[in-house]
Design a protein around this motif. Structure first.
Motif, PDB file in Angstrom:
ATOM      1  N   GLU A 107      -3.876  -6.522  -1.110  1.00 39.90           N
ATOM      2  CA  GLU A 107      -2.805  -5.547  -1.223  1.00 39.90           C
ATOM      3  C   GLU A 107      -1.567  -6.318  -1.649  1.00 39.90           C
ATOM      4  N   PRO A 108      -0.538  -5.663  -2.156  1.00 42.47           N
ATOM      5  CA  PRO A 108       0.643  -6.407  -2.610  1.00 42.47           C
ATOM      6  C   PRO A 108       1.229  -7.288  -1.514  1.00 42.47           C
TER       7      PRO A 108
ATOM      8  N   GLU B  16       2.352 -10.258 -12.242  1.00 43.03           N
ATOM      9  CA  GLU B  16       1.833  -8.898 -12.389  1.00 43.03           C
ATOM     10  C   GLU B  16       0.716  -8.829 -13.422  1.00 43.03           C
TER      11      GLU B  16
ATOM     12  N   GLU C 120      -2.925  -7.233 -12.726  1.00 43.70           N
ATOM     13  CA  GLU C 120      -3.371  -6.071 -13.494  1.00 43.70           C
ATOM     14  C   GLU C 120      -4.710  -6.350 -14.174  1.00 43.70           C
TER      15      GLU C 120
ATOM     16  N   LEU D  46      -7.384  -6.171 -11.498  1.00 44.79           N
ATOM     17  CA  LEU D  46      -7.627  -4.802 -11.046  1.00 44.79           C
ATOM     18  C   LEU D  46      -8.468  -4.043 -12.062  1.00 44.79           C
TER      19      LEU D  46
ATOM     20  N   THR E 290      -8.272  -1.918  -1.807  1.00 38.66           N
ATOM     21  CA  THR E 290      -7.424  -2.649  -2.745  1.00 38.66           C
ATOM     22  C   THR E 290      -6.976  -1.757  -3.897  1.00 38.66           C
TER      23      THR E 290
ATOM     24  N   TYR F  85      -2.989  -0.665  -4.797  1.00 33.27           N
ATOM     25  CA  TYR F  85      -2.322  -0.938  -6.062  1.00 33.27           C
ATOM     26  C   TYR F  85      -2.218   0.311  -6.954  1.00 33.27           C
TER      27      TYR F  85
END
Length: 289
Positions: A225-226, A234, A238, A241, A280, A284
């Protein structure tokens, strides 16, 4: 930016129904449907022993009933996702940790009682195991995050600081424990100083290519998680993800990339991992609903 489609989410739910333990199916209901945590907590209580520790394969690679330190960490991660650190299980578990902590304040990776039950081959220990950052650091981190006051925490925190101070080339699992602790340690100046010192060493344990095969550790293993620590940009997150969405299996589940040493753990870890991946993606903003 990719998002998990409704069809893919439905496939994940079906995978959990076919393969996962009850506790992980109920965790999914809480995560995705906002179901009250009561039923998850009731099932989790079944894994807690009379001594306050956890066993009974809550950590799937430890098949025995005996209390071990690592299942306490697993239980605390579940309580964290439920925001349920006010549950009496927490203090009972901390009371148990006091009974197995080494004189320097750390909890061993695994206790010798592991030898009495089937377990994965990497769960080995000497007769008098030393304190270990795994799981001491992550347990302490979660207690700090939720502002739990218990006599176990201060010595464990000092042990963790001392152990981190000796690290310069951590293993991936140790690096992850360090990141967890530094993210939540209350002494922010010290935490940021140690993070700055160890950042490159931590990054050296991370597979930045999402297609890297084998038992490797990816950015989202360190930041499921952040987090506030500036570990990954980032763009890196990304990319991973997007890859996480692509890595969903045809049956709807996600599987870990470490060895499955007996058939049942493939199902249990598959369910646990699938819930973790969904968590997760939700954290996000990658779920469509």
């Amino acid at each position: 930016m990719k998002t998990l489609t409704d069809d893919a989410l439905a496939a994940a739910r079906r995978y959990l129904l076919l393969n996962a333990r009850l506790i992980d199916r109920l965790r999914c209901e809480s995560l995705l449907d906002g179901a009250p945590p009561d039923r998850v907590l009731a099932v989790l209580r079944g894994y807690q022993n009379a001594d306050g520790g956890f066993g009974h394969a809550l950590e799937p690679d430890l098949r025995g009933p005996d209390s071990q330190p690592e299942p306490v960490e697993v239980a605390f991660w579940i309580l964290d996702e439920l925001d349920a650190f006010d549950d009496p299980m927490v203090i009972r578990a901390c009371d148990h940790l006091l009974t197995v902590t080494t004189p320097d304040g750390g909890v061993p990776f695994v206790l010798p009682s592991v030898r009495t039950s089937p377990r994965a081959p990497w769960w080995e220990t000497p007769d008098e195991p030393p304190g270990s950052l795994i799981p001491t650091a992550s347990i302490a981190a979660l207690l700090h995050k939720h502002r739990v006051d218990h006599p176990w925490l201060a010595p464990a925190t000092e042990f963790t600081w001392a152990a981190i101070g000796k690290e310069d080339k951590p293993t991936p699992y140790t690096a992850r424990a360090i990141v967890h602790f530094l993210e939540h340690a209350p002494d922010r100046d010290r935490a940021l100083g140690e993070f700055a010192r160890l950042r490159e060493a931590i990054l050296a344990t991370v597979a930045l290519d999402p297609d890297t095969p084998g038992e490797v550790h990816f950015p989202l293993d360190f930041a499921p998680e952040p987090i506030t620590l500036p570990l990954f940009g980032e763009e890196v997150l990304e990319r991973h993800l997007d890859a996480l969405i692509d890595q969903q299996g045809e049956d709807g589940g996600w599987r870990p990339n470490f060895p499955m040493w007996t058939p049942v753990v493939a199902h249990e870890w598959g369910g646990f991992t699938t819930v973790a991946r969904l968590r997760t993606l939700k954290a996000y903003g990658r779920l469509t609903s």
